[in-house]
Design an enzyme around this catalytic site. Structure first.
Site, short mmCIF file in Angstrom:
data_model
loop_
_atom_site.label_atom_id
_atom_site.label_comp_id
_atom_site.label_asym_id
_atom_site.label_seq_id
_atom_site.Cartn_x
_atom_site.Cartn_y
_atom_site.Cartn_z
N ASP A 1 -2.70 2.02 0.95
CA ASP A 1 -3.36 0.72 0.93
C ASP A 1 -4.86 0.95 0.82
O ASP A 1 -5.47 1.57 1.71
CB ASP A 1 -3.03 -0.04 2.21
CG ASP A 1 -3.42 -1.50 2.16
OD1 ASP A 1 -3.85 -1.97 1.08
OD2 ASP A 1 -3.29 -2.20 3.19
N ASP B 1 -3.92 -3.05 -5.20
CA ASP B 1 -4.52 -2.18 -4.18
C ASP B 1 -3.54 -1.54 -3.22
O ASP B 1 -3.95 -0.92 -2.24
CB ASP B 1 -5.57 -2.96 -3.38
CG ASP B 1 -4.99 -4.15 -2.64
OD1 ASP B 1 -3.90 -4.60 -2.99
OD2 ASP B 1 -5.65 -4.64 -1.70
N GLU B 2 -2.24 -1.65 -3.45
CA GLU B 2 -1.30 -0.98 -2.56
C GLU B 2 -0.01 -0.65 -3.29
O GLU B 2 0.38 -1.31 -4.26
CB GLU B 2 -1.02 -1.82 -1.31
CG GLU B 2 -0.36 -3.14 -1.56
CD GLU B 2 0.02 -3.86 -0.27
OE1 GLU B 2 0.47 -3.20 0.68
OE2 GLU B 2 -0.15 -5.09 -0.23
#
Length: 362
Positions: free
Chosen positions: A14, A108-109
């Site tokens: 993350d 983003d993860e």
């Protein structure tokens, strides 16, 4: 009988305050400042907040007005999704150096299954460290990671040592970890569910584990069995490397409410142009057009029409959207409009990435 769960080596990576961190990376004047990426304080919504802003209680999905109230020095920056996507691609290329079992959840993860990995590294903890170091070296951004036997625990663990940290929950630590976990930190337990849990005397994983599956199903429906199993470390969901895109859409929140259909059509033209661009980039088309309308009282209405053929061009999307708009005159002034296309032609095989007990060396 409880299902037998396979143990895997799963990493959840993350990025730390991704959008805000990118803005601070590209603009040194913003570093160390309370920053919100979003539409501004008048009508916008916070998409991401820097850690400096989070200290004041600024969070994603918060209205810009409330964010500014909590943090008067807050700086708003318009999002630049093309830039975020560019960096996200670099990060995913790093993931694929270690494994092809990568399941992106957003820009983003992502989840990574490194049970068997390309570098033959036995320790998932070491792999996570190497990935985070590579991300820092190649992008200048920090990432946090959670490592454990399944996706659920890895997701929870990635939040433990943020920012720029990681946490490993080894197989023999899983049950104590979950029993001591505050119920609000269980992934999938939101604010409303947390309050309901509190009312039922459930404050920790240990409290949750003491409830029967019948009790949990009675109070939480289908989610009850999910809670019953995950608190016992059972979560069999695999890392899905290929996800089929189900819909593509775009929407816009306006600085001032729209009261005239003429102005709505003007905005829908812009939205359809952006949707056309996204469809062209993904090289997909669809049959179902959906118009989303959010009114000034925050109620949301959707109207859909399914065509007998696939479309992707702006003119056809806009033509169908106009029909949907004219089906019923908007009852209030409008603060948001959106168009999406679903029932896509990629579901017949063309996949798009969007996104036994073993002894493990973790």
């Amino acid at each position: 009988m409880e299902p037998i769960t396979p143990q895997r080596k799963i990493i959840h990576v993350d990025m730390d305050a991704f959008y805000a961190s990118v803005e601070q990376l590209d603009n040194p004047a913003l570093r160390g400042k309370a920053l919100a990426v979003g539409g501004g304080e008048t009508r916008g919504v916070v998409a991401a907040a820097s850690y400096e802003a989070r200290k004041f209680g600024v969070r994603s999905a918060m209205s810009g007005f409330l964010a500014k109230k909590r943090c008067p020095e807050l700086i708003f920056v318009r999002p630049r999704f093309e830039r975020y996507t560019e960096i996200s691609r670099k990060i995913r290329s790093i993931f694929h150096e270690f494994t092809d079992k990568v399941e992106p959840l957003s820009l983003d993860e992502a989840y990574l299954d490194v049970t068997i990995n390309k570098k033959g590294i036995p320790s998932a903890t070491l792999i996570a460290q190497q990935i985070r170091q590579r991300i820092l070296e190649e992008t200048g951004l920090t990432a946090s990671a959670g490592i454990s036997i399944n996706k659920f625990i890895a997701k929870v663990a990635s939040d433990y040592n943020k920012p720029n940290g990681q946490k490993t929950v080894n197989p023999d630590e899983v049950l104590p970890f979950l029993e001591n976990l505050e119920i609000g930190k269980f992934y999938g337990v939101g604010k409303v569910t947390t309050e309901k849990m509190y009312q039922l005397g459930i404050f920790t994983g240990k409290d949750l584990k003491e409830r029967s599956i019948e009790f949990l199903a009675q109070h939480f429906g289908k989610a009850g069995s999910f809670y019953y199993y995950v608190v016992r470390g059972i979560h069999n969901s695999e890392v899905k490397a290929d996800r089929i895109v189900k819909s593509v859409g775009t929407e816009h929140t306006f600085d001032e409410n729209l009261v005239s259909e003429v102005f709505m059509l003007e905005k829908l033209d812009d939205i359809a142009t952006e949707l056309d661009r996204r469809l062209s980039k993904k090289k997909i088309a669809g049959k179902t057009v959906t118009l989303k309308i959010k009114y000034s009282d925050f109620t949301v209405q959707t109207r859909s029409k399914t065509l007998p053929y696939f479309i992707s061009h702006k003119s056809l999307i806009l033509e169908t959207t106009k029909e949907l708009l004219y089906q019923e005159r908007p009852k209030e002034s409008v603060r948001l409009l959106g168009i999406s296309l679903s029932n896509l032609n990629n579901e017949a095989g063309e996949k798009k990435a969007v996104v036994v007990q073993l002894k493990f060396d973790f």
